[in-house]
Motif scaffolding. Structure first.
Motif, mmCIF file in Angstrom:
data_model
loop_
_atom_site.group_PDB
_atom_site.id
_atom_site.type_symbol
_atom_site.label_atom_id
_atom_site.label_comp_id
_atom_site.label_asym_id
_atom_site.label_seq_id
_atom_site.Cartn_x
_atom_site.Cartn_y
_atom_site.Cartn_z
ATOM 1 N N PHE A 163 0.745 -0.860 0.043
ATOM 2 C CA PHE A 163 0.521 -0.130 0.141
ATOM 3 C C PHE A 163 0.891 1.069 -0.037
ATOM 4 C CE2 PHE A 163 -2.102 -3.572 2.047
ATOM 5 C CZ PHE A 163 -3.781 -3.150 1.577
ATOM 6 N N TYR A 164 0.985 2.340 -1.384
ATOM 7 C CA TYR A 164 1.595 3.529 -0.713
ATOM 8 C C TYR A 164 0.450 4.259 -1.528
ATOM 9 C CZ TYR A 164 5.764 1.185 -1.629
ATOM 10 O OH TYR A 164 6.916 0.484 -0.765
ATOM 11 N N ALA A 165 0.561 5.424 -0.929
ATOM 12 C CA ALA A 165 -0.334 6.778 -1.488
ATOM 13 C C ALA A 165 0.262 7.684 -2.477
ATOM 14 C CB ALA A 165 -0.340 7.617 -0.377
ATOM 15 N N ARG A 166 -0.804 8.552 -3.227
ATOM 16 C CA ARG A 166 -0.533 9.027 -4.370
ATOM 17 C C ARG A 166 0.684 10.111 -3.743
ATOM 18 N NH1 ARG A 166 -1.732 8.002 -8.804
ATOM 19 N NH2 ARG A 166 -3.504 6.294 -9.205
ATOM 20 N N ASN A 167 0.371 11.005 -2.735
ATOM 21 C CA ASN A 167 0.777 11.906 -2.131
ATOM 22 C C ASN A 167 1.860 11.656 -0.972
ATOM 23 O OD1 ASN A 167 -1.251 11.268 -0.158
ATOM 24 N ND2 ASN A 167 -1.150 13.126 0.662
ATOM 25 N N ASP A 168 2.359 9.744 -1.009
ATOM 26 C CA ASP A 168 4.230 9.681 0.005
ATOM 27 C C ASP A 168 5.179 10.795 -0.179
ATOM 28 O OD1 ASP A 168 6.108 8.162 0.899
ATOM 29 O OD2 ASP A 168 4.689 6.743 1.233
ATOM 30 N N SER A 169 5.610 11.541 0.305
ATOM 31 C CA SER A 169 6.353 13.218 0.627
ATOM 32 C C SER A 169 7.630 11.595 0.455
ATOM 33 C CB SER A 169 6.802 13.795 1.482
ATOM 34 O OG SER A 169 6.696 13.375 2.317
ATOM 35 N N TYR A 170 7.553 10.198 1.376
ATOM 36 C CA TYR A 170 8.839 9.556 0.758
ATOM 37 C C TYR A 170 9.297 8.757 -0.267
ATOM 38 C CZ TYR A 170 9.457 11.018 5.724
ATOM 39 O OH TYR A 170 10.199 12.017 6.903
ATOM 40 N N PHE A 171 8.260 8.269 -0.858
ATOM 41 C CA PHE A 171 8.510 6.677 -1.178
ATOM 42 C C PHE A 171 6.701 7.337 -2.600
ATOM 43 C CE2 PHE A 171 10.795 5.137 2.216
ATOM 44 C CZ PHE A 171 11.662 5.415 2.114
ATOM 45 N N GLY A 172 7.112 8.268 -3.490
ATOM 46 C CA GLY A 172 5.760 8.181 -4.349
ATOM 47 C C GLY A 172 5.195 7.272 -5.416
ATOM 48 N N PRO A 173 4.161 7.425 -5.147
ATOM 49 C CA PRO A 173 3.420 6.508 -6.813
ATOM 50 C C PRO A 173 4.450 6.102 -8.001
ATOM 51 C CG PRO A 173 2.636 8.929 -7.262
ATOM 52 C CD PRO A 173 3.302 8.778 -5.851
#
Length: 338
Positions: free
Chosen positions: A243-253
């Protein structure tokens, strides 16, 4: 009178120091009166999901890990039956790693406890109360060794899995290993070992080297991270869900999709979900109650399919049914579960 009042704090202080000293001796990495550290439960269970402090072995016998254990309520019949295990693995912040409290991830832990799992949250070497050197940080941002770093962290997780699945209230197999951020990366590293106790891997926003040189969406050794993932996946046979989010500032999409493609092309099983923007920073998708409605239905479905594909000899926890997510999920890679 003044003299008595003056002496009382000194006595209290002395008793407090004695208790602190005894506690330190009991959980010291290397006890002076024994060759092995004292492992197992430490102190009584609390009211919150039977919360209890445990001391677990790590990948280094000199640095036992502190851990939080949560357990379902005792069966109405009074039987404290065996339950499958979930190991939740925390992330790392270099600037605060020694000051952090014991990992809890209350809502993520509760999601599993509500489904009948025993949850353990080990605090790996180099963090908080466990202390010691940060053994899993090998290399630097310019020249990171993500493969070796992941393996060292996986050593700690493996030690926790093996120790906890030997406890009388924990099933010997069917364990689920969950990781967040660097804990997610360590969980992927563990999947390459195909431990017989472990049934599946759950990765929330996993990676290493995020916020390189303080910059958002920059990764120390991005290509090295993908290369290490390729090696892990070559050996991994366990099903994984990410699970990853589109606004993850560490590991983006974009990175998340590249990582999943790398993993899949190397033979690893991956079901990846790229979630819509979550809060101020999607890196925190596992942190609160709202996550149940976002990733919960997909995780429920995944665990059900895993159990059906690889039935175990022990009784597994029951699903509570899927809930309608409040955010749209996009699955980029969804091969059949191994």
């Amino acid at each position: 009178m003044n003299c008595a009042r003056g002496n009382a704090p000194g006595l209290a202080t002395g008793l407090a120091l004695l208790w602190v000293g005894l506690l330190a001796l009991a959980v010291a990495p290397t006890a002076s009166v024994a060759s092995e550290p004292m492992l197992g439960a430490f102190g009584p269970e609390g009211a919150r999901m039977r919360e209890q402090l445990w001391i677990l072995p790590s990948g280094d016998a000199n640095f036992p890990m502190r851990a939080t254990v949560f357990r379902p309520a005792i069966d109405p019949s009074g039987e404290d039956k065996q339950r499958p295990l979930v190991v939740i693995n925390h992330g790392t912040d270099e600037t605060t790693r020694l000051a952090v409290s014991m990992p809890v991830y209350y809502y993520l832990s509760r999601w599993f406890v509500d489904r009948g799992y025993v949850v353990v949250l080990p605090q790996r070497r180099g963090h908080g109360a466990t202390g010691g050197p940060l053994a899993e940080a090998i290399g630097n941002c310019a020249h990171p060794d993500h493969y070796a770093s992941g393996n060292v962290a996986a050593d700690d997780i493996e030690a926790a899995v093996k120790f906890m699945t030997e406890q009388p209230f924990v099933s010997h197999d069917g364990a689920i290993v969950v990781g967040v951020s660097t804990g997610g990366w360590a969980s992927l590293a563990l999947s390459a070992r195909n431990l017989p106790q472990v049934q599946a891997i759950v990765n929330f926003a996993g990676g290493r080297g995020g916020h390189a040189y303080g910059q958002l969406n920059a990764i120390c050794g991005r290509d090295a991270l993908l290369s290490a993932a390729r090696v892990y996946a070559t050996h991994a046979q366990e099903p994984t869900i990410w699970f990853y989010a589109r606004n993850d500032s560490y590991f983006g999409p974009k990175f998340a999709e590249d990582l999943a493609q790398t993993w899949s092309s190397a033979g690893g099983s991956v079901e990846e979900h790229i979630l819509q923007p979550y809060g101020n920073d999607g890196h925190a998708i596992a942190d609160d109650r709202q996550g149940w409605d976002i990733w919960g239905p997909s995780l429920d479905s995944f665990l059900q399919r895993v159990r059906e594909a690889a039935p175990k000899s022990v009784e597994m926890a029951d699903d509570h049914g899927s809930r309608s997510p409040v955010m749209i999920e996009t699955s980029t890679i969804t091969p059949s579960v191994k």
